[in-house]
Design an enzyme around this catalytic site. Structure first.
Site, PDB file in Angstrom:
ATOM      1  N   LYS A 109      40.791  18.635 -44.393  1.00  0.00           N
ATOM      2  CA  LYS A 109      40.955  17.124 -44.943  1.00  0.00           C
ATOM      3  C   LYS A 109      40.671  16.238 -44.149  1.00  0.00           C
ATOM      4  CE  LYS A 109      44.028  18.705 -48.535  1.00  0.00           C
ATOM      5  NZ  LYS A 109      44.069  20.109 -48.187  1.00  0.00           N
TER       6      LYS A 109
HETATM    7  C1  LIG Z   1      44.101  20.970 -49.230  1.00  0.00           C
HETATM    8  C2  LIG Z   1      43.693  22.235 -48.996  1.00  0.00           C
HETATM    9  C3  LIG Z   1      43.060  23.360 -49.800  1.00  0.00           C
HETATM   10  C4  LIG Z   1      42.776  22.967 -51.338  1.00  0.00           C
HETATM   11  O1  LIG Z   1      41.622  21.880 -51.379  1.00  0.00           O
HETATM   12  P1  LIG Z   1      41.461  21.433 -52.683  1.00  0.00           P
HETATM   13  O2  LIG Z   1      40.349  20.440 -52.455  1.00  0.00           O
HETATM   14  O3  LIG Z   1      42.798  20.710 -53.015  1.00  0.00           O
HETATM   15  O4  LIG Z   1      40.815  22.534 -53.631  1.00  0.00           O
HETATM   16  C5  LIG Z   1      42.770  24.684 -49.471  1.00  0.00           C
HETATM   17  N1  LIG Z   1      43.335  24.788 -48.177  1.00  0.00           N
HETATM   18  C6  LIG Z   1      43.645  23.995 -47.205  1.00  0.00           C
HETATM   19  C7  LIG Z   1      44.016  24.556 -45.722  1.00  0.00           C
HETATM   20  C8  LIG Z   1      43.995  22.753 -47.583  1.00  0.00           C
HETATM   21  O5  LIG Z   1      44.656  21.760 -46.584  1.00  0.00           O
END
Ligand SMILES: *Cc1c(COP(=O)(O)O)cnc(C)c1O
Length: 457
Positions: A109
């Site tokens: 993120k």
């Molecule tokens: C947010 C997240 C996901 C999922 O990603 P999306 O964009 O919501 O599909 C998967 N793995 C981790 C470690 C995350 O922080």
């Protein structure tokens, strides 16, 4: 390049307006009026490093920010990563692992939120405005959003998390941040309570305007845009002869949707594998065309413990030939009954989807380490397990969404040894925390924001 709503009832916006708006006022998601084709750039682009490529891609979608300014924002965002190439592309057996976790909070993120924080700052500075960001997190989003905007003079950020439901390390990543524009709110309720408080607060349009509320969740178009970069990067590195397939651990569908955008732009991408955990609403949808809500199950991959994927609407819009009326009908059915269906399942050429159970996830962690000495976090392991199931030709990339040290309990138990550690996380233990308790009531949230935020007007 203008941005329109999937629900078709919001006037077109500029990129800067779209970044500040988040969710469209008609309840839809903003998307570019058209997705640019980039085929003629691919030879030149394959010579660029990550930051150079990022600058080209972001500029295509943000023509209303001066190019030198944009380039500097992009450079500054990705210089905060501690990998020499920003992201890692590591061969592990017959796949490549695309490590997106070298940013400040060790989850993918950061790729989007480091850029979004800088975009917010620039746009607000230009306009002489301020923004109060409210978010809800079950884990990684909160700390990444905080890391993106901490210390900024024209932003306050309020992050709700469910009491006792985020891991101690994830909590510390948020609450140990000393900047006074950061407010961590420990909600006496579930993550769903936090999300519904958030939705209701944003739904109060008068309150939203009065307090200049902004959103950082993945409905914000800038998050999808930033994620397009690494699909382009990996597919240009590996896919000059044969297009590349990606296995993507999926919760809100934001990450894998960025891959879909990259493919529509003409990047050399073959399959997009949607890898879910036991919360398999998306896997069921791609098999049957029926989108039916279930109860949330708590798993070893908490960032994917999601039933209703907010970014799914963007894909559906394209699938329904960009017909907002059809889309509105589908979403309304779903909102009313928790169950909506297409006439038939979408073509497998769009996405392949598979649900991976916890035991298969943990087994993938063990096997990947035994065979290749690579330590994968549980979310990444869902993708690795999914890739092994789906027949594919050409290079395959497994998208690694978190550093294993963020989830030491599961990784240690799969490996029987404490191999998942990171000095930045170890350094958090024992630090003083700043947080306030909050009742799981929308009025409590509004009251708190009104008391603590900088003035919007
Ligand atoms: C947010 C997240 C996901 C999922 O990603 P999306 O964009 O919501 O599909 C998967 N793995 C981790 C470690 C995350 O922080």
């Amino acid at each position: 390049m203008r941005y329109i709503s999937t629900r078709g009832e919001t006037p077109a916006q500029t990129f800067q307006e779209a970044v500040l708006t988040g969710l469209a006022p008609d309840g839809g998601l903003l998307i570019p009026e058209h997705i640019p084709r980039v085929s003629e750039h691919l030879d030149a682009w394959s010579q660029l490093d990550f930051i150079g490529l990022a600058q080209e891609i972001v500029a295509l979608f943000a023509p209303d920010i001066e190019r030198v300014t944009l380039d500097a924002l992009v450079r500054s965002a990705y210089e905060s990563f501690d990998h020499p190439d920003v992201v890692g592309l590591v061969p592990v057996g017959d796949v490549h692992v695309l490590e997106l976790f070298h940013g400040p909070t060790l989850a993918f993120k950061d790729i989007a939120l480091q850029l979004l924080g800088r975009l917010f700052r620039h746009i607000l500075d230009e306009r002489g405005e301020r923004l109060n960001i409210i978010g809800a997190t079950s884990g990684d989003t909160g700390s990444a959003a905080i890391a993106g905007v901490r210390g900024q003079p024209n932003i306050d950020i309020f992050v709700m998390f469910p009491k006792g439901r985020v891991s101690p390390l994830q909590q510390l990543q948020m609450t140990s941040v000393p900047d006074t524009n950061v407010y961590c709110l420990e909600v006496d309720g579930s993550f769903d309570d936090c999300q519904s408080m958030l939705k209701q607060t944003f739904g109060d349009l008068e309150f939203k305007r009065r307090f200049a509320l902004g959103a950082v969740n993945s409905v914000n178009w800038a998050r999808v845009l930033a994620q397009v970069i690494y699909y382009a990067y990996a597919s240009l590195r590996l896919g000059r002869e044969r297009p590349v397939s990606f296995a993507v651990p999926t919760g809100n569908f934001g990450n894998v949707f960025a891959g879909y955008v990259a493919r529509r732009m003409g990047l050399p991408i073959d399959r997009l594998i949607v890898a879910t955990n036991e919360n398999d609403i998306l896997a069921r949808f791609f098999a049957s065309g029926r989108y039916r809500r279930d109860d949330v199950r708590f798993t070893v991959t908490p960032a994917m413990d999601i039933q209703v994927a907010s970014n799914f609407e963007r894909y559906l819009y394209f699938h329904l030939d960009r017909d907002p009326a059809l889309l509105r009908r589908f979403m309304q059915d779903f909102a009313e009954t928790g169950d909506a269906a297409l006439d038939r399942a979408p073509p497998i050429a769009d996405f392949e989807a598979t649900a991976v159970a916890a035991e298969d996830t943990l087994r993938a962690i063990t096997k990947t380490y035994e065979q290749h000495r690579y330590v994968a976090d549980p979310h990444t392991a869902v993708g690795i397990a999914a890739a092994a199931r789906v027949p594919r030709s050409g290079p395959t990339v497994c998208v690694a969404t978190a550093h294993p040290a963020k989830f030491p309990e599961s990784v240690d138990s799969a490996l029987g040894a404490p191999l998942a550690r990171h000095p930045r996380l170890e350094a958090l233990r024992g630090l003083p925390q700043r947080l306030d308790p909050l009742a799981a009531k929308v009025d409590a949230l509004k009251h708190y924001v009104a008391e603590h935020c900088g003035e919007a007007e």
